[in-house]
Design a protein around this motif. Structure first.
Motif, PDB file in Angstrom:
ATOM      1  N   ILE A  14      36.286  43.675  31.279  1.00 47.38           N
ATOM      2  CA  ILE A  14      37.311  42.794  32.016  1.00 47.38           C
ATOM      3  C   ILE A  14      36.672  41.788  33.061  1.00 47.38           C
ATOM      4  CG2 ILE A  14      39.008  44.428  32.163  1.00 47.38           C
ATOM      5  CD1 ILE A  14      38.082  45.599  34.858  1.00 47.38           C
ATOM      6  N   SER A  15      37.208  40.717  33.390  1.00 45.34           N
ATOM      7  CA  SER A  15      36.922  39.652  34.316  1.00 45.34           C
ATOM      8  C   SER A  15      37.826  39.905  35.681  1.00 45.34           C
ATOM      9  CB  SER A  15      36.912  38.330  33.514  1.00 45.34           C
ATOM     10  OG  SER A  15      36.136  38.122  32.659  1.00 45.34           O
ATOM     11  N   VAL A  16      37.141  39.970  36.656  1.00 47.00           N
ATOM     12  CA  VAL A  16      38.076  40.155  37.900  1.00 47.00           C
ATOM     13  C   VAL A  16      37.791  38.997  39.053  1.00 47.00           C
ATOM     14  CG1 VAL A  16      38.670  41.736  39.777  1.00 47.00           C
ATOM     15  CG2 VAL A  16      37.857  42.478  37.534  1.00 47.00           C
ATOM     16  N   TRP A  17      38.571  38.278  39.654  1.00 47.51           N
ATOM     17  CA  TRP A  17      38.318  37.490  41.016  1.00 47.51           C
ATOM     18  C   TRP A  17      38.085  38.232  41.985  1.00 47.51           C
ATOM     19  CZ3 TRP A  17      43.194  35.406  38.796  1.00 47.51           C
ATOM     20  CH2 TRP A  17      43.002  33.974  37.895  1.00 47.51           C
ATOM     21  N   LEU A  24      33.892  38.397  38.919  1.00 48.61           N
ATOM     22  CA  LEU A  24      33.171  39.433  38.425  1.00 48.61           C
ATOM     23  C   LEU A  24      33.124  39.809  37.320  1.00 48.61           C
ATOM     24  CD1 LEU A  24      31.303  41.860  39.535  1.00 48.61           C
ATOM     25  CD2 LEU A  24      33.207  43.078  40.134  1.00 48.61           C
ATOM     26  N   GLU A  25      32.203  40.074  36.350  1.00 49.08           N
ATOM     27  CA  GLU A  25      32.504  40.257  34.859  1.00 49.08           C
ATOM     28  C   GLU A  25      32.111  41.862  34.541  1.00 49.08           C
ATOM     29  OE1 GLU A  25      33.227  38.311  32.331  1.00 49.08           O
ATOM     30  OE2 GLU A  25      33.370  36.654  33.482  1.00 49.08           O
ATOM     31  N   ILE A  45      31.599  51.612  35.191  1.00 49.35           N
ATOM     32  CA  ILE A  45      30.600  50.682  34.212  1.00 49.35           C
ATOM     33  C   ILE A  45      29.657  51.886  33.730  1.00 49.35           C
ATOM     34  CG2 ILE A  45      29.107  48.860  34.092  1.00 49.35           C
ATOM     35  CD1 ILE A  45      30.443  47.865  36.745  1.00 49.35           C
ATOM     36  N   LEU A  46      29.778  51.911  32.231  1.00 45.70           N
ATOM     37  CA  LEU A  46      29.006  53.118  31.648  1.00 45.70           C
ATOM     38  C   LEU A  46      27.572  52.657  31.554  1.00 45.70           C
ATOM     39  CD1 LEU A  46      31.469  53.955  28.534  1.00 45.70           C
ATOM     40  CD2 LEU A  46      31.171  55.344  30.580  1.00 45.70           C
ATOM     41  N   SER A  47      27.337  51.478  31.639  1.00 50.06           N
ATOM     42  CA  SER A  47      25.806  51.041  31.289  1.00 50.06           C
ATOM     43  C   SER A  47      25.081  51.484  32.956  1.00 50.06           C
ATOM     44  CB  SER A  47      25.604  49.788  31.113  1.00 50.06           C
ATOM     45  OG  SER A  47      26.001  48.929  32.048  1.00 50.06           O
ATOM     46  N   PHE A  60      42.015  38.907  35.629  1.00 50.85           N
ATOM     47  CA  PHE A  60      42.678  37.893  34.842  1.00 50.85           C
ATOM     48  C   PHE A  60      42.366  37.711  33.200  1.00 50.85           C
ATOM     49  CE2 PHE A  60      38.952  36.231  36.399  1.00 50.85           C
ATOM     50  CZ  PHE A  60      38.271  35.493  35.470  1.00 50.85           C
ATOM     51  N   ARG A  61      41.312  38.497  32.932  1.00 50.50           N
ATOM     52  CA  ARG A  61      40.951  38.608  31.365  1.00 50.50           C
ATOM     53  C   ARG A  61      40.233  40.179  30.928  1.00 50.50           C
ATOM     54  NH1 ARG A  61      36.463  35.158  31.078  1.00 50.50           N
ATOM     55  NH2 ARG A  61      38.132  33.486  31.210  1.00 50.50           N
TER      56      ARG A  61
END
Length: 69
Positions: A14-17, A24-25, A45-47, A60-61
């Motif tokens: 996801i991409s966040v403003w 923020l990716e 976040i798994l990593s 937004f994505r």
């Protein structure tokens, strides 16, 4: 469709403003909790194992698809 994708428990990108306008990716994350009344969700976040709280209106994505929540 985007909410279903995020709430399914599957890995998503996801991409966040952010509040300062930067982007923020988040790669390979899982939605842990969703608050309908507050309009936010917890993403893991798994990593890195990091958890972050993000607002739905700032997403937004999701998986390279433009969304509006």
């Amino acid at each position: 469709m985007a909410r279903t994708m995020l709430n399914s428990g599957d890995l998503v990108d996801i991409s966040v403003w952010k509040s300062d306008g930067s982007i923020l990716e988040l790669r390979n994350c899982i939605s842990l909790r969703y608050n309908f009344y507050g309009g936010w969700r917890n993403e893991k976040i798994l990593s890195s194992g990091e958890c972050c709280k993000i607002r739905d209106c700032c997403i937004f994505r999701a998986n390279d698809l433009e969304v509006f929540l």
